[in-house]
Write a protein that holds these residues in place. Structure first.
Motif, mmCIF file in Angstrom:
data_model
loop_
_atom_site.group_PDB
_atom_site.id
_atom_site.type_symbol
_atom_site.label_atom_id
_atom_site.label_comp_id
_atom_site.label_asym_id
_atom_site.label_seq_id
_atom_site.Cartn_x
_atom_site.Cartn_y
_atom_site.Cartn_z
ATOM 1 N N TRP A 158 -52.117 -38.305 -4.815
ATOM 2 C CA TRP A 158 -52.263 -39.434 -3.881
ATOM 3 C C TRP A 158 -53.180 -39.048 -2.721
ATOM 4 C CZ3 TRP A 158 -51.796 -40.911 1.119
ATOM 5 C CH2 TRP A 158 -51.665 -42.275 1.386
ATOM 6 N N ASN A 193 -56.816 -38.841 -3.736
ATOM 7 C CA ASN A 193 -57.384 -40.192 -3.808
ATOM 8 C C ASN A 193 -57.629 -40.754 -2.404
ATOM 9 O OD1 ASN A 193 -57.935 -42.745 -5.454
ATOM 10 N ND2 ASN A 193 -56.335 -43.464 -4.065
ATOM 11 N N HIS A 194 -56.675 -40.546 -1.510
ATOM 12 C CA HIS A 194 -56.780 -41.076 -0.152
ATOM 13 C C HIS A 194 -57.984 -40.494 0.584
ATOM 14 C CE1 HIS A 194 -55.395 -42.687 3.705
ATOM 15 N NE2 HIS A 194 -55.640 -41.496 4.229
ATOM 16 N N ARG A 239 -60.915 -40.882 -7.722
ATOM 17 C CA ARG A 239 -60.630 -42.305 -7.679
ATOM 18 C C ARG A 239 -59.530 -42.589 -8.689
ATOM 19 N NH1 ARG A 239 -65.774 -46.177 -7.665
ATOM 20 N NH2 ARG A 239 -64.065 -47.598 -7.084
ATOM 21 N N ALA A 240 -58.389 -43.027 -8.196
ATOM 22 C CA ALA A 240 -57.246 -43.319 -9.064
ATOM 23 C C ALA A 240 -56.457 -44.479 -8.474
ATOM 24 C CB ALA A 240 -56.348 -42.085 -9.190
ATOM 25 N N ASP A 241 -55.951 -45.333 -9.351
ATOM 26 C CA ASP A 241 -55.126 -46.453 -8.907
ATOM 27 C C ASP A 241 -53.689 -45.970 -8.774
ATOM 28 O OD1 ASP A 241 -54.088 -48.875 -8.238
ATOM 29 O OD2 ASP A 241 -54.309 -49.799 -10.220
#
Length: 228
Positions: free
Chosen positions: A25, A28-29, A34-36
């Motif tokens: 997380w 990505n932050h 890039r991940a949902d």
């Protein structure tokens, strides 16, 4: 509190998965990947597994702690620790993620569930029935995703980074209360499977790890970003 190696192993797995989840997380932050996350395929399911492991073990812990009788002093101290930790989570999220601050995450849920369900530690059949009814209501009824907080949604975060609602999640600690009365969970320490002391330590200090791991990860990534 009486310990059980199976529950310790379950809680340790949950802790490891949680740290890994929050590490991704943060990646990505801060734009490294890039991940949902947490709502994309696999990530949503992984979060559900992690929360389920934690909440099942909450029900089991209630049985181990209070099957000999409910001590008000012991219960209030437990509630104070969890509620204080939950407040710290809310405060830190308000500072670091004001658009996604946490008003009712895992720890908030555990505090409320402890108060509501501790009286069922000696009633496994009733706990199972309530668990089934909770999950059935979640599937059959059109319950808002953020119920009961939908009634005050104008005053809270619209997209909290963590939210654990009564439906369906109350079904898990109730299931834990029921399952802990099975013989495999009732075995004395001498008859349980031997596990690594590191696993036991992870389980024993799960609350502290829960509180510290994400601030440390976040601070580390923030420092790297500042240096670059």
């Amino acid at each position: 509190m009486q310990r059980n190696s199976y529950i310790d192993f379950m809680r340790a797995i949950a802790i490891i998965l949680m740290v890994a989840f929050h590490f991704v997380w943060d990646l990505n932050h801060f734009g490294y990947i890039r991940a949902d996350i947490p709502n994309g395929f696999f990530w949503k399911e992984l979060r559900a597994v992690i929360v389920s492991l934690f909440l099942f073990s909450v029900g089991a812990s209630l049985v181990y702690s209070y099957q000999g009788g409910i001590s008000s002093k012991k219960l209030y101290w437990r509630l104070f620790k969890i509620s204080s930790a939950a407040f710290l989570v809310t405060l830190s999220s308000l500072i670091t993620l004001p658009e996604h601050w946490i008003y009712f995450g895992v720890l908030h849920f555990i505090a409320v569930a402890t108060f509501l369900l501790v009286w069922l530690v000696g009633k496994p059949k009733l706990a199972l029935l309530l668990s089934m009814l909770t999950f059935t209501a979640y599937i059959v009824l059109d319950i808002p995703w953020n119920w009961p907080f939908n009634y005050i949604q104008g005053y809270i975060s619209k997209h909290p980074s963590d939210l654990v609602t009564p439906f369906p999640w109350l079904a898990l600690p109730l299931l834990g209360i029921w399952a802990t009365h099975f013989r495999i969970f009732a075995l004395g320490p001498a008859n349980q499977k031997a596990i690594s002391p590191y696993v036991t330590s992870l389980s024993r200090h799960s609350l502290l790890i829960y509180l510290l791991h994400q601030p440390l990860l976040f601070a580390g990534f923030s420092a790297i970003e500042w240096l670059n």
